[in-house]
Design a protein around this motif. Structure first.
Motif, PDB file in Angstrom:
ATOM      1  N   TYR A 161      93.619  11.490  53.125  1.00  0.00           N
ATOM      2  CA  TYR A 161      94.199  10.269  52.565  1.00  0.00           C
ATOM      3  C   TYR A 161      93.877  10.138  51.073  1.00  0.00           C
ATOM      4  N   ILE A 162      92.617  10.362  50.712  1.00  0.00           N
ATOM      5  CA  ILE A 162      92.223  10.240  49.307  1.00  0.00           C
ATOM      6  C   ILE A 162      92.896  11.315  48.465  1.00  0.00           C
ATOM      7  N   ALA A 163      92.904  12.543  48.980  1.00  0.00           N
ATOM      8  CA  ALA A 163      93.483  13.657  48.236  1.00  0.00           C
ATOM      9  C   ALA A 163      94.987  13.478  48.026  1.00  0.00           C
ATOM     10  N   MET A 164      95.709  13.097  49.075  1.00  0.00           N
ATOM     11  CA  MET A 164      97.164  12.981  48.972  1.00  0.00           C
ATOM     12  C   MET A 164      97.589  11.851  48.047  1.00  0.00           C
ATOM     13  N   THR A 165      96.935  10.701  48.158  1.00  0.00           N
ATOM     14  CA  THR A 165      97.314   9.578  47.299  1.00  0.00           C
ATOM     15  C   THR A 165      97.065   9.911  45.833  1.00  0.00           C
ATOM     16  N   ASN A 166      95.947  10.569  45.543  1.00  0.00           N
ATOM     17  CA  ASN A 166      95.654  10.934  44.154  1.00  0.00           C
ATOM     18  C   ASN A 166      96.527  12.079  43.666  1.00  0.00           C
ATOM     19  N   ALA A 167      96.830  13.024  44.561  1.00  0.00           N
ATOM     20  CA  ALA A 167      97.642  14.174  44.172  1.00  0.00           C
ATOM     21  C   ALA A 167      99.072  13.758  43.823  1.00  0.00           C
ATOM     22  N   VAL A 168      99.651  12.904  44.655  1.00  0.00           N
ATOM     23  CA  VAL A 168     101.010  12.424  44.368  1.00  0.00           C
ATOM     24  C   VAL A 168     101.011  11.592  43.098  1.00  0.00           C
ATOM     25  N   ASN A 169      99.969  10.794  42.919  1.00  0.00           N
ATOM     26  CA  ASN A 169      99.841   9.972  41.716  1.00  0.00           C
ATOM     27  C   ASN A 169      99.775  10.840  40.457  1.00  0.00           C
ATOM     28  N   LEU A 170      99.041  11.940  40.528  1.00  0.00           N
ATOM     29  CA  LEU A 170      98.935  12.857  39.382  1.00  0.00           C
ATOM     30  C   LEU A 170     100.267  13.545  39.088  1.00  0.00           C
ATOM     31  N   THR A 171     101.041  13.797  40.118  1.00  0.00           N
ATOM     32  CA  THR A 171     102.307  14.512  39.964  1.00  0.00           C
ATOM     33  C   THR A 171     103.403  13.622  39.381  1.00  0.00           C
ATOM     34  N   ASP A 172     103.229  12.325  39.468  1.00  0.00           N
ATOM     35  CA  ASP A 172     104.246  11.388  38.997  1.00  0.00           C
ATOM     36  C   ASP A 172     104.204  11.292  37.472  1.00  0.00           C
ATOM     37  N   GLY A 173     104.876  12.261  36.807  1.00  0.00           N
ATOM     38  CA  GLY A 173     104.839  12.268  35.342  1.00  0.00           C
ATOM     39  C   GLY A 173     106.165  12.578  34.682  1.00  0.00           C
ATOM     40  N   LEU A 174     107.174  12.942  35.472  1.00  0.00           N
ATOM     41  CA  LEU A 174     108.501  13.247  34.934  1.00  0.00           C
ATOM     42  C   LEU A 174     109.546  12.472  35.726  1.00  0.00           C
ATOM     43  N   ASP A 175     110.676  12.204  35.097  1.00  0.00           N
ATOM     44  CA  ASP A 175     111.746  11.468  35.771  1.00  0.00           C
ATOM     45  C   ASP A 175     112.192  12.203  37.033  1.00  0.00           C
ATOM     46  N   GLY A 176     112.037  11.558  38.170  1.00  0.00           N
ATOM     47  CA  GLY A 176     112.514  12.111  39.428  1.00  0.00           C
ATOM     48  C   GLY A 176     111.623  13.168  40.055  1.00  0.00           C
ATOM     49  N   LEU A 177     110.477  13.479  39.449  1.00  0.00           N
ATOM     50  CA  LEU A 177     109.652  14.574  39.968  1.00  0.00           C
ATOM     51  C   LEU A 177     109.097  14.261  41.361  1.00  0.00           C
ATOM     52  N   VAL A 178     108.379  13.168  41.489  1.00  0.00           N
ATOM     53  CA  VAL A 178     107.828  12.800  42.800  1.00  0.00           C
ATOM     54  C   VAL A 178     108.943  12.355  43.745  1.00  0.00           C
ATOM     55  N   ALA A 179     109.920  11.620  43.220  1.00  0.00           N
ATOM     56  CA  ALA A 179     111.002  11.107  44.064  1.00  0.00           C
ATOM     57  C   ALA A 179     111.756  12.244  44.751  1.00  0.00           C
ATOM     58  N   LYS A 180     112.094  13.295  44.007  1.00  0.00           N
ATOM     59  CA  LYS A 180     112.869  14.393  44.586  1.00  0.00           C
ATOM     60  C   LYS A 180     112.011  15.301  45.459  1.00  0.00           C
ATOM     61  N   SER A 181     110.787  15.585  45.009  1.00  0.00           N
ATOM     62  CA  SER A 181     109.900  16.431  45.817  1.00  0.00           C
ATOM     63  C   SER A 181     109.556  15.740  47.134  1.00  0.00           C
ATOM     64  N   SER A 182     109.259  14.449  47.071  1.00  0.00           N
ATOM     65  CA  SER A 182     108.900  13.728  48.288  1.00  0.00           C
ATOM     66  C   SER A 182     110.103  13.542  49.205  1.00  0.00           C
ATOM     67  N   SER A 183     111.308  13.466  48.629  1.00  0.00           N
ATOM     68  CA  SER A 183     112.514  13.376  49.468  1.00  0.00           C
ATOM     69  C   SER A 183     112.695  14.652  50.275  1.00  0.00           C
ATOM     70  N   VAL A 184     112.409  15.786  49.647  1.00  0.00           N
ATOM     71  CA  VAL A 184     112.448  17.057  50.376  1.00  0.00           C
ATOM     72  C   VAL A 184     111.413  17.026  51.491  1.00  0.00           C
ATOM     73  N   ASN A 185     110.208  16.537  51.169  1.00  0.00           N
ATOM     74  CA  ASN A 185     109.169  16.394  52.194  1.00  0.00           C
ATOM     75  C   ASN A 185     109.663  15.556  53.360  1.00  0.00           C
ATOM     76  N   LEU A 186     110.300  14.436  53.048  1.00  0.00           N
ATOM     77  CA  LEU A 186     110.749  13.505  54.078  1.00  0.00           C
ATOM     78  C   LEU A 186     111.810  14.118  54.981  1.00  0.00           C
ATOM     79  N   VAL A 187     112.714  14.898  54.392  1.00  0.00           N
ATOM     80  CA  VAL A 187     113.730  15.575  55.200  1.00  0.00           C
ATOM     81  C   VAL A 187     113.072  16.450  56.257  1.00  0.00           C
ATOM     82  N   PHE A 188     112.079  17.207  55.830  1.00  0.00           N
ATOM     83  CA  PHE A 188     111.426  18.133  56.766  1.00  0.00           C
ATOM     84  C   PHE A 188     110.489  17.412  57.726  1.00  0.00           C
TER      85      PHE A 188
END
Length: 335
Positions: A161-188
């Motif tokens: 839980y700690i690792a994932m919340t911080n990791a996604v937070n760190l990745t959120d730095g470009l337009d659509g980066l987390v949104a698109k990557s996480s959408s792929v995650n959600l599909v699978f």
């Protein structure tokens, strides 16, 4: 009405609700002058200063509503996952609010944020440990083997839980980066959870299947609302998800893997989030020990940007790699 149609309706309904409220949220944040302060060392993003933040509300609110409605008569696992996700979102919302109010990129202090994350993580971990459908048993990828790690599950689950919340937070730095990557995650994850749901039905585990169906509604609702968010977060972004969205998304992705007793697939589905964490850790350690930097700037997506790669291409690379790794994760569950 079949379960498959209900899952599809959850996705479509959530998308429609998010598309409906997105313009309202964007206008409200602009009116409140809730612009995102930009980190000083990321000078390439100076032009984005003032772009509204707290956009995570756009996908969290519809997800919560749709999950609650569609879970009526189903299990409660999706409701619990939603509650955990919203709790992390509230920590992020407070952090974003303080950034906007104080007009700089420092909201909650690091220790304050980690205390919030730990508190939620402890509650979520205890729920999982005591839940008869989750417990301390985990399934190993690529083989039909389960292992009971007993009390070791407690620190292991909390770490995720700690690792994932911080990791996604760190990745959120470009337009659509987390949104698109996480959408792929959600599909699978929708596909993976459905596989687990189908197996439970085949084995006559009716009550467990109901729990998984609720979790499936949550995943479908989040994907639908996330697609609507991408509509407005695509480069150039009209709004950022902020910590409100990134911490919540990290919590949701952790829930999906842990709730189906497949926590190790995060090594695949979350591969690019792991890259972000490792790049930051290596950068800090290298500078502390050698006074030299490994990357031009960390996390790694900013390094690529400073190498001259356009952020749209970086977002594409991350989404493609996430797709391939998540496909491997799906295979690991099927075999």
């Amino acid at each position: 009405m079949s379960d498959e149609i209900k899952i599809s309706l959850a996705l479509i309904t959530s998308f429609a609700l998010a598309m409906l409220i997105a313009p309202l949220i964007i206008r409200m944040m602009r009116a409140l002058k809730a612009g995102q302060p930009i980190l000083k060392y990321v000078d390439k993003h100076e032009g984005k200063s003032g772009t509204p933040t707290m956009g995570g509300i756009i996908f969290l609110l519809p997800t919560a509503i749709v999950t609650a409605v569609f879970s009526i008569g189903a299990g409660k696992m999706g409701i619990v996952a939603m509650a955990i996700t919203l709790s992390y979102g509230l920590v992020g919302l407070l952090d974003d609010f303080l950034k906007v109010k104080l007009r700089h990129n420092e909201g909650l202090k690091a220790y304050q944020k980690i205390i919030g994350q730990l508190g939620i993580g402890v509650i979520a971990t205890l729920y999982c440990y005591k839940n008869s459908f989750i417990g301390s048993t985990i399934e190993l990828p690529f083989c039909d083997v389960t292992v009971d790690i007993k009390w070791w599950f407690l620190p292991f689950c909390l770490f995720i839980y700690i690792a994932m919340t911080n990791a996604v937070n760190l990745t959120d730095g470009l337009d659509g980066l987390v949104a698109k990557s996480s959408s792929v995650n959600l599909v699978f994850y929708i596909l993976i959870i459905y596989v687990c749901f189908y197996k439970a039905i085949q084995m006559g585990q009716t009550f467990y299947a109901e729990q998984l169906l609720s979790l499936e509604f949550f995943a479908a609702a989040m994907l639908g609302s996330m697609l609507a968010f991408i509509w407005h977060n695509n480069h150039p972004a009209k709004i950022f998800m902020g910590d409100t969205g990134s911490l919540a998304m990290g919590g949701a992705l952790a829930c999906f893997a842990i709730f189906i007793s497949q926590p190790l697939i995060i090594l695949l589905t979350g591969i690019m989030y792991i890259v972000s964490c490792i790049s930051v850790i290596l950068q800090v350690v290298s500078f502390k020990l050698r006074k030299k930097r490994i990357f031009l700037i960390a996390p790694y997506h900013h390094h690529l940007e400073y190498k001259g790669i356009h952020e749209n291409r970086i977002v594409g690379f991350y989404a493609i790699i996430t797709f391939i790794a998540s496909a491997v994760a799906l295979i690991s569950v099927l075999v």
